[in-house]
Motif scaffolding. Structure first.
Motif, short mmCIF file in Angstrom:
data_model
loop_
_atom_site.label_atom_id
_atom_site.label_comp_id
_atom_site.label_asym_id
_atom_site.label_seq_id
_atom_site.Cartn_x
_atom_site.Cartn_y
_atom_site.Cartn_z
N GLU A 136 -26.02 6.93 -19.67
CA GLU A 136 -25.90 5.93 -20.87
C GLU A 136 -25.28 4.89 -20.29
OE1 GLU A 136 -22.94 5.93 -24.89
OE2 GLU A 136 -23.21 7.75 -23.44
N GLY A 137 -26.03 3.64 -20.76
CA GLY A 137 -25.66 2.39 -20.26
C GLY A 137 -26.89 1.77 -19.61
N TYR A 138 -26.34 0.53 -18.78
CA TYR A 138 -27.44 0.01 -18.06
C TYR A 138 -28.13 0.56 -16.86
CZ TYR A 138 -26.94 -3.99 -21.41
OH TYR A 138 -27.01 -4.92 -22.25
N ASN A 139 -29.49 0.47 -17.02
CA ASN A 139 -30.17 1.36 -15.67
C ASN A 139 -31.10 0.45 -15.11
OD1 ASN A 139 -29.77 4.78 -16.15
ND2 ASN A 139 -29.41 3.52 -17.93
N ASN A 140 -31.03 0.29 -13.63
CA ASN A 140 -31.96 -0.61 -13.09
C ASN A 140 -33.32 0.33 -12.80
OD1 ASN A 140 -30.64 -2.98 -12.43
ND2 ASN A 140 -29.18 -2.04 -11.03
N VAL A 141 -34.49 -0.19 -13.27
CA VAL A 141 -35.65 0.54 -13.23
C VAL A 141 -36.68 -0.17 -12.50
CG1 VAL A 141 -34.63 2.16 -15.30
CG2 VAL A 141 -36.08 0.28 -15.33
N ASN A 142 -37.87 0.70 -11.97
CA ASN A 142 -38.97 0.06 -11.35
C ASN A 142 -39.87 0.80 -12.67
OD1 ASN A 142 -39.40 2.76 -11.10
ND2 ASN A 142 -39.16 2.83 -8.94
N GLY A 143 -41.25 0.35 -12.18
CA GLY A 143 -42.28 0.63 -13.34
C GLY A 143 -42.47 1.87 -13.49
N LYS A 144 -42.45 2.74 -12.62
CA LYS A 144 -42.64 4.33 -13.03
C LYS A 144 -41.33 4.93 -13.73
CE LYS A 144 -43.04 8.73 -10.74
NZ LYS A 144 -42.92 9.61 -9.27
N GLN A 145 -40.31 4.24 -13.59
CA GLN A 145 -38.96 4.73 -14.28
C GLN A 145 -39.17 4.01 -15.59
OE1 GLN A 145 -36.36 3.39 -11.52
NE2 GLN A 145 -35.73 5.25 -10.64
N ALA A 146 -39.52 2.93 -15.73
CA ALA A 146 -39.75 2.38 -17.03
C ALA A 146 -40.74 2.96 -18.04
CB ALA A 146 -40.11 0.80 -16.89
N LEU A 147 -41.89 3.29 -17.27
CA LEU A 147 -42.84 4.18 -18.35
C LEU A 147 -42.27 5.56 -18.96
CD1 LEU A 147 -45.86 4.02 -19.27
CD2 LEU A 147 -46.46 5.18 -17.20
N ALA A 148 -41.49 6.20 -17.78
CA ALA A 148 -41.11 7.30 -18.45
C ALA A 148 -39.91 7.23 -19.42
CB ALA A 148 -40.25 8.16 -17.00
N PHE A 149 -39.15 6.22 -19.21
CA PHE A 149 -38.10 5.74 -20.20
C PHE A 149 -38.92 5.50 -21.63
CE2 PHE A 149 -35.60 2.64 -22.57
CZ PHE A 149 -34.02 3.53 -22.43
N CYS A 150 -39.91 4.84 -21.71
CA CYS A 150 -40.66 4.39 -23.08
C CYS A 150 -41.47 5.56 -23.53
CB CYS A 150 -41.73 3.35 -22.63
SG CYS A 150 -40.66 1.74 -22.57
#
Length: 496
Positions: free
Chosen positions: A343-357
């Motif tokens: 919960e809060g801000y997360n630094n993400v790369n492309g793979k993590q961003a896709l999983a998040f969305c």
């Protein structure tokens, strides 16, 4: 003789640098992304370099240094020009897109021995009676003309009865728009393995959303509304498809405000083509992005100026090209695809961003698809925040390359470069707010699937009215303050 030869070589270097310098200045002026104050410095700088190398080469003592510098400057200018042109070309390729593609298919059972349409001309052809009939008729007419044969046609009310007719062998071939394939596989899980495609027919249609004359008169600070349509992870951008993400970006450059308005995919509302019959918003995309636009315009009583289609399979490349982004998560959770978020801000790369969305079935997500919509808003905010920072310049070409094939917009190239120029010149500090309309879950027969009930979300009129009011505030230049609210409804939406 040696002295004359040296002078001739010097003149060649000078002329070459002069031509390249003029070309670079012309390209920079044509692209028109550099603010005037930076443009003046750039032009004076390259002219100074040209004059310096000229006088150096005319000198008896410094002519060798002048030649070396001339070569270096020419190489640097050529590389810079190529870099700038590739970026501009990428913007051109993904902008001013105003075409939708309807791909029609002729389908038979997988057990059928036929390998081409010419082998099934004596079969009965099943088609949808009204929905998308102009595209179906186009394919039927093409088949008849190519084979000089009149086909036997049987019409059905909806896609489910059409597929059942094929399974029961009431017809031997069915013709439908590939945009319906996902709807079919939601109900017929074995459809991909029990059927095969004998032939395709593509129909391209021009989408008229933007008024070109009005657009030329618009100032760069005029507010506008951009419809962001997110299609499935593997869908082609121009191809008609269900729109799983429907976000309006209401932008006011003068007040530096952006409002992201999310409308759930299962929102049960009339489509612009359904004569008042209600359907799920996601199904509007089956009939084209223009129908999605018109439907949202009806819902919010607004005009949408531009649209953008996003392929979320390209999201990973976009985020990686930006060097990663910092995205806000409302919950701590581990996605079905592996990456975990706090919960809060997360630094993400492309793979993590896709999983998040993509995540929406996690137990923490009491709002189901509502929360996925909010996550999309958070990701858009994170991308916009990174994309409007000066750090983007070092990865500009990589970002442009990642956008090709993953992003298309009806906004014209020159309009995009004007906004880029405005951002570099004014460096406004954007305020990005997000809201989402809400509703309650239920099951209903829909315009696209009248013979079978589907999960829908009945609109909460209060939240729709609040969204309308918020949109009008942004467009009129008023300051918008978003009330943080983390309450979630327990009515999870399904994937149908």
């Amino acid at each position: 003789m040696s002295h004359l030869l040296k002078k001739k070589l010097s003149f060649i270097f000078i002329i070459l640098q002069f031509v390249i310098t003029l070309g670079v200045i012309g390209l920079v002026l044509y692209v028109d992304m550099l603010p005037d104050k930076y443009l003046l410095v750039f032009v004076l700088g390259v002219i100074f370099l040209l004059l310096y190398t000229f006088f150096s080469q005319m000198s008896k003592r410094l002519y060798i240094l002048g030649r070396v510098l001339s070569v270096i400057f020419c190489v640097v200018l050529c590389i810079g020009s190529a870099y700038l042109w590739r970026g501009y070309a990428a913007i051109s390729n993904m902008s001013a897109v105003n075409v939708k593609v309807d791909e029609m298919s002729a389908i038979v059972l997988a057990e059928d021995k036929a390998q081409s349409i010419s082998e099934v001309l004596d079969y009965k052809f099943g088609i949808l009676e009204t929905i998308g009939r102009e595209y179906t008729d186009s394919m039927i007419q093409t088949i008849e003309e190519d084979n000089d044969k009149k086909l036997s046609i049987v019409s059905y009310n909806d896609i489910q009865t059409l597929v059942n007719a094929l399974y029961s062998k009431e017809v031997g071939v069915i013709v439908f728009n590939e945009a319906f394939r996902e709807v079919i596989t939601d109900y017929f899980k074995d459809f991909e393995t029990t059927t095969k495609v004998l032939g395709n027919h593509k129909v391209e249609t021009v989408i008229d959303v933007e008024d070109e004359e009005k657009d030329e008169e618009d100032t760069i600070t005029k507010p506008f509304v951009l419809y962001c349509s997110g299609i499935d992870a593997y869908g082609a951008l121009a191809k008609t498809s269900r729109s799983d993400v429907n976000i309006l970006a209401v932008v006011n450059p003068q007040t530096a405000q952006i409002l992201l308005v999310n409308t759930p995919r299962d929102y049960f509302i009339p489509l612009s083509i359904s004569n008042g019959a209600r359907d799920k918003l996601t199904h509007a995309g089956i009939y084209g992005v223009d129908v999605s636009i018109e439907t949202l315009e009806m819902l919010y009583d607004i005009d949408i100026d531009y649209y953008a289609r996003v392929n979320f399979s390209g999201l990973q490349d976009i985020v990686d090209a930006l060097g990663g982004v910092k995205v806000y998560s409302d919950y701590t959770f581990t996605s079905d695809w592996g990456p975990s978020f706090k919960e809060g801000y997360n630094n993400v790369n492309g793979k993590q961003a896709l999983a998040f969305c993509r995540e929406r079935h996690h137990l923490e997500f009491a709002g189901g698809d509502r929360q996925r919509g909010r996550n999309h808003q958070h990701m858009i905010s994170a991308i916009l925040d990174k994309a409007t920072s000066p750090s983007i310049l070092k990865n500009f070409n990589k970002l442009m390359k990642s956008l090709e094939g993953a992003f298309e917009t009806s906004m014209k190239t020159k309009k995009i470069t004007k906004y880029a120029k405005y951002q570099l010149e004014e460096m406004p500090k954007w305020t990005i707010n997000s809201i989402s309309v809400d509703g309650t879950g239920g099951r209903e027969y829909t315009y696209s699937l009248p013979s079978r009930s589907s999960y829908v979300m009945y609109p909460d009129d209060n939240t729709v009215n609040e969204a309308r009011s918020a949109i009008k505030k942004i467009l009129s230049g008023q300051k918008f303050k978003n009330k943080k609210n983390k309450k979630n409804n327990n009515n999870n939406s399904s994937s149908n």
